[in-house]
Write an enzyme that holds these catalytic residues in place. Sequence first.
Site, PDB file in Angstrom:
ATOM      1  N   GLY A 148       4.499   9.405   5.008  1.00  0.00           N
ATOM      2  CA  GLY A 148       4.284   8.458   3.927  1.00  0.00           C
ATOM      3  C   GLY A 148       2.971   8.716   3.201  1.00  0.00           C
ATOM      4  O   GLY A 148       2.586   9.863   3.035  1.00  0.00           O
ATOM      5  N   LEU A 149       2.298   7.637   2.822  1.00  0.00           N
ATOM      6  CA  LEU A 149       1.040   7.729   2.078  1.00  0.00           C
ATOM      7  C   LEU A 149       1.209   8.550   0.808  1.00  0.00           C
ATOM      8  O   LEU A 149       0.367   9.351   0.461  1.00  0.00           O
ATOM      9  CB  LEU A 149      -0.072   8.355   2.932  1.00  0.00           C
ATOM     10  CG  LEU A 149      -0.554   7.560   4.142  1.00  0.00           C
ATOM     11  CD1 LEU A 149      -1.648   8.316   4.866  1.00  0.00           C
ATOM     12  CD2 LEU A 149      -1.059   6.188   3.716  1.00  0.00           C
ATOM     13  N   CYS A 150       2.367   8.383   0.159  1.00  0.00           N
ATOM     14  CA  CYS A 150       2.556   9.127  -1.087  1.00  0.00           C
ATOM     15  C   CYS A 150       3.174   8.216  -2.147  1.00  0.00           C
ATOM     16  O   CYS A 150       4.008   8.634  -2.919  1.00  0.00           O
ATOM     17  CB  CYS A 150       3.407  10.368  -0.852  1.00  0.00           C
ATOM     18  SG  CYS A 150       4.887  10.073   0.105  1.00  0.00           S
ATOM     19  N   GLY A 151       2.753   6.966  -2.151  1.00  0.00           N
ATOM     20  CA  GLY A 151       3.190   6.050  -3.205  1.00  0.00           C
ATOM     21  C   GLY A 151       4.683   5.822  -3.157  1.00  0.00           C
ATOM     22  O   GLY A 151       5.283   5.743  -2.090  1.00  0.00           O
TER      23      GLY A 151
END
Lengths: 142, 302
Positions: free
Chosen positions: B87-90
């Site tokens: 994750g951590l990709c908007g």
Amino acid sequence: MKLQLDIVTPERELFSNEVDIVLAPGPEGQIGILPQHAPLITVLDEGLLITRSGEEELTFAIHGGYMQVLPDRVIVLADVAEGAGEIDIERAEAARQRAEELLKKSPPPEEHAAAMKALRRSLVRIKLARRSHRPYRPQEEQ
Amino acid sequence: METLREIRRRIRSVGNLAQVTHALEAVSASKVQKAQAAVIQTRPYAHRAWEVIVNISGSADSPTHPLLTYREPIQSVLVVLFTSDRGLCGAYNNNIIRVAEAYAKRLGTPVSYVAVGRRGRDALWRMRANLVAEFHNLPAVPGFMDVSPIAQTVIEEFLKGRADQIFLAYTDFVNLLRQQPVIQRLLPLHPSSIEEQALSEYVIDMKPVGVAEYIYEPSAREILNTVLPRFTELQVYQAALEAAASEHAARRMAMHNATENADELLRDLTLVRNKARQKAITSELLDIAGGAEALHQAQQGH
């Protein structure tokens, strides 16, 4: 009259220049291509592709693919291709030994095919590495 | 009201966080460039391969090939869904999953999926979709050998008749700020209309050139047997690279925003800290002044 030779793989363009002659690993042996060759599309085997331009000879390892030939152009679309300077001979030797040992154990057909492919691949690489130690010399000097 | 020490601790931790997100932003930015460079490197091969396909299929006695053959009516469709593992990709993953889901609903035929990336796989599980295969743990910038098993799975599904059409659902990299979810057809190949073909931007469309008939060695059919699977693999490879570039661009953006938020928080906290410190000084001064005054009065009282 020269030939424009391009060697491309899905990952990169390996070579693009004018040459005099191309010797490619065809399905039934080396195919020699000179300028003014008839239009040809052929499958390529694993093997060495040798090209000469004047005094200079260059060799590449080709691991399958196909080739398109036009009177003034040769396009090699290899699955994998390497130049002589890119071969790690120790790694290739290790790969050959691994493949040979695997083949000795008479593995199931699927593994056998994969090992055969690995063996052929490593042999082509070893051949290329050995060859490039021996610089090309014109015939009259031999 | 927090104590001064608590505020100082928060400032330190927010500062550390900002450093981490800033570093991740830089890492993602360099991965975007690598993926972009790799996809551009596929162009020469893509042009040449397409030229060969067009030439063979355009010649008078062109052989038919299963990968070039349309099936009517279309009874089942396979979608290859490209998402990220982490994750951590908007909204990167949500966007492409939503687009793929909407597309599948509109088709009206049974849809099966091949998931590339953990996020997509998990989403498809939750939807109880028909998952044929899943691939994950691809390198940040995948190589051709990493993705060819995906293509081989898909080709087999097509040739065995379990899917009449194959689509790629991936995120097209437009630029660092914009990534576009797209769905494009992979199979069957249709040599006379490149613009409908997946990843056509990497192929210059060409009419069959007027070269005299080619000699085919060993045969035109054999050539197609080599060229077509390779070309299909190439398209999957290109889609994987586009998806990788988009993922890293989305993560870079998310990390950029996180860094900005952290900086803003840092400014606010610094203000609070200064106020708290001032207040502490003031109250200390008052104490001293009060103490001095009391002492003074006590002395005068004698």
